[in-house]
Write an enzyme that holds these catalytic residues in place. Structure first.
Site, PDB file in Angstrom:
ATOM      1  CG  ASP A   1      -7.812   2.599   0.182  1.00  0.00           C
ATOM      2  OD1 ASP A   1      -8.933   3.133   0.244  1.00  0.00           O
ATOM      3  OD2 ASP A   1      -7.274   2.028   1.175  1.00  0.00           O
TER       4      ASP A   1
ATOM      5  N   GLY B   1      -4.655  -4.138   5.938  1.00  0.00           N
ATOM      6  CA  GLY B   1      -3.655  -3.900   6.976  1.00  0.00           C
ATOM      7  C   GLY B   1      -3.862  -2.539   7.609  1.00  0.00           C
TER       8      GLY B   1
ATOM      9  CG  ASP C   1     -10.863  -0.523   4.488  1.00  0.00           C
ATOM     10  OD1 ASP C   1     -11.245  -0.938   5.591  1.00  0.00           O
ATOM     11  OD2 ASP C   1      -9.719  -0.017   4.344  1.00  0.00           O
TER      12      ASP C   1
ATOM     13  CE  LYS D   1      -7.799  -2.063   6.393  1.00  0.00           C
ATOM     14  NZ  LYS D   1      -7.852  -0.586   6.374  1.00  0.00           N
TER      15      LYS D   1
ATOM     16  CE  LYS E   1      -4.816   0.142   0.320  1.00  0.00           C
ATOM     17  NZ  LYS E   1      -5.634  -0.618   1.286  1.00  0.00           N
TER      18      LYS E   1
ATOM     19  CD  GLU F   1      -8.991  -0.596   0.262  1.00  0.00           C
ATOM     20  OE1 GLU F   1      -8.043  -0.983  -0.462  1.00  0.00           O
ATOM     21  OE2 GLU F   1      -8.945  -0.616   1.502  1.00  0.00           O
TER      22      GLU F   1
ATOM     23  CE  LYS G   1      -4.031   3.714   1.834  1.00  0.00           C
ATOM     24  NZ  LYS G   1      -5.321   3.371   2.450  1.00  0.00           N
TER      25      LYS G   1
ATOM     26  CB  SER H   1      -0.895  -0.040   1.240  1.00  0.00           C
ATOM     27  OG  SER H   1      -1.666   1.131   1.342  1.00  0.00           O
TER      28      SER H   1
HETATM   29  O1  OSB Z   1      -7.361   2.055   4.131  1.00  0.00           O
HETATM   30  O2  OSB Z   1      -6.306   0.229   4.057  1.00  0.00           O
HETATM   31  C1  OSB Z   1      -6.411   1.368   4.515  1.00  0.00           C
HETATM   32  C2  OSB Z   1      -3.443   2.164   6.779  1.00  0.00           C
HETATM   33  C3  OSB Z   1      -4.058   2.898   7.757  1.00  0.00           C
HETATM   34  C4  OSB Z   1      -5.407   3.177   7.647  1.00  0.00           C
HETATM   35  C5  OSB Z   1      -6.139   2.674   6.558  1.00  0.00           C
HETATM   36  C6  OSB Z   1      -5.530   1.916   5.582  1.00  0.00           C
HETATM   37  C7  OSB Z   1      -4.155   1.683   5.680  1.00  0.00           C
HETATM   38  C8  OSB Z   1      -3.386   0.955   4.682  1.00  0.00           C
HETATM   39  C9  OSB Z   1      -2.120   0.295   5.169  1.00  0.00           C
HETATM   40  O3  OSB Z   1      -3.670   0.935   3.509  1.00  0.00           O
HETATM   41  C10 OSB Z   1      -1.901  -1.064   4.628  1.00  0.00           C
HETATM   42  C11 OSB Z   1      -0.747  -1.736   5.347  1.00  0.00           C
HETATM   43  O4  OSB Z   1      -0.856  -2.021   6.574  1.00  0.00           O
HETATM   44  O5  OSB Z   1       0.256  -1.978   4.704  1.00  0.00           O
HETATM   45 MG    MG Z   2      -8.571   1.017   2.807  1.00  0.00          MG
END
Ligand code: OSB
Ligand code: MG
Length: 374
Positions: A192, A294, A242, A266, A164, A217, A166, A138
């Protein structure tokens, strides 16, 4: 299972190797609440709370979880005997609203405890079937498209099986298009948004839809299902939810309303392993692929994620990157590693979560500690 005699809660402070930016803000360190259970036979087990420092991803924070575990979760679990870990979730739901991450930290530790007592891996106890899991990365929001292209290329070269990205309004189409153009049409890319868009953002949503993404996402509000259903009708890219999926019921609603075609599970967000398993099974019956999300976990939370991701319907790569992606040094031994093809081994031969907690390291990182006894 015999009585659970004590729960030790610790908050540790861990600095990320590099700041992680998502649409709601940037974090450079994690405040992580760890939970350690001990039963009447002296078995010990670990859980980790997914809550962050600020109520941005969820209303829960490390501080609210601390209170919730101490005052409401621990008193329900301490001094009681259980037939098995499946009993914890209903016990914690009865007249106790929300606080899923606080509940999950303890519930998941009870699963670890049950696995250790049975002398089997947590993966096996949960019903896992995979000896290794495929992993993605991510990538936080970068300053420029060129910087993002560099990070994405390195990730693919390292072996990650999904990248992924952001996104947020203003750091989206141009950034993702640059990666698609540089890495080619086959690169396994997704985005995401962490709720940063509304249905009115038509041009960005439609432009992203043309970039051949594996999925999009959580574009819309954290509690929304109706507008996601509306958006899914307009887009060819599968939506993955999510934040919106906080329970088995919400997953059922998503399927009924067609608000998305994939779920990021999660365990913290849904209240633990039992709900994760239930959502996994519901999705399997309905042809909905799932993958393990995660929350920038330490090696303890990561161990729980690895075990969960070994279940059969986790058919897409999870956000379960190796320890080195996050920390100079993790709090477990061995640290989590990934091979050159993007696979993380599930410790199927070891009891419980399958890694040792490095107690000395945890001690050094601890900023507060509290013990609750039966
Ligand atoms: O939206 O998946 C998410 C981290 C903190 C809060 C939300 C998200 C995330 C990540 C991290 O995308 C993924 C990881 O732990 O590598
Ligand atoms: Mg997410």
């Amino acid at each position: 299972m015999p009585r659970i005699e004590s729960i030790v809660m610790r908050e540790i402070a861990l600095t990320l190797k590099e700041p992680f930016q998502i649409s709601s803000g940037t974090q450079s360190r994690r405040r992580i609440v760890l939970v350690e259970l001990r039963d009447a036979d002296g078995f010990e087990a670990w859980g980790e709370c997914a809550a962050g420092e600020l109520p941005s991803y969820s209303y829960e924070t490390a501080d609210t979880a601390w209170i919730a575990i101490r005052d409401w979760v621990a008193p329900r679990v301490l001094g009681r005997t259980f037939a098995g870990p499946q009993e914890i979730h209903p016990l914690l739901e009865h007249n106790f609203r929300g606080h899923n991450m606080a509940k999950a930290a303890v519930e998941m530790a009870v699963w670890d405890l049950a696995a250790r007592r049975a002398g089997v891996s947590l993966s096996r106890l949960l019903g896992g079937t995979r000896p290794s899991i495929q992993v993605g990365i991510s990538l936080g929001i970068q300053a420029t498209p060129a910087a993002l292209v560099d990070r994405a290329r390195q990730a693919i070269e390292r072996g990650y099986r999904k990248v992924k990205i952001k996104v947020k309004p203003g750091s989206d189409v141009e950034f993702v298009r640059a990666v698609r153009e540089e890495l080619g049409p086959e690169a396994p890319l997704m985005v995401d948004a962490n709720n940063a868009y509304s249905l009115a953002d038509t041009s960005a949503l439609e432009a992203l839809d043309d970039l051949g993404l594996m999925m999009f996402e959580q574009p819309l509000d954290h509690e929304d299902l109706m507008r996601h259903a509306e958006l899914q009708k307009r887009l060819k890219t599968p939506l993955c939810l999510d934040e919106s999926i906080t329970s088995l019921d919400r997953a059922e609603d998503m399927i009924a309303l067609k608000s998305g075609r994939i779920i990021n599970i999660k365990a913290g967000r849904v209240g633990g392993h039992a709900q994760s398993k239930a959502i996994h099974e519901l999705c399997q019956q309905n042809g909905i692929p799932v993958w393990c999300g995660g929350m920038l976990e330490s090696g303890v939370g990561r161990a729980h994620n690895v075990a969960l991701a070994s279940l059969p319907n986790f058919t897409l790569p999870g956000d379960v990157s190796p320890s080195e992606r996050y920390w100079e040094r993790d709090i477990v031994l061995p640290e989590w590693t990934m091979d050159r093809e993007g696979w993380v081994e599930v410790p199927v031969e070891k009891p419980g979560i399958g890694v040792e907690v490095d107690r000395g390291r945890v001690e050094d990182l601890t900023v507060r500690r509290e013990e609750m006894r039966a």
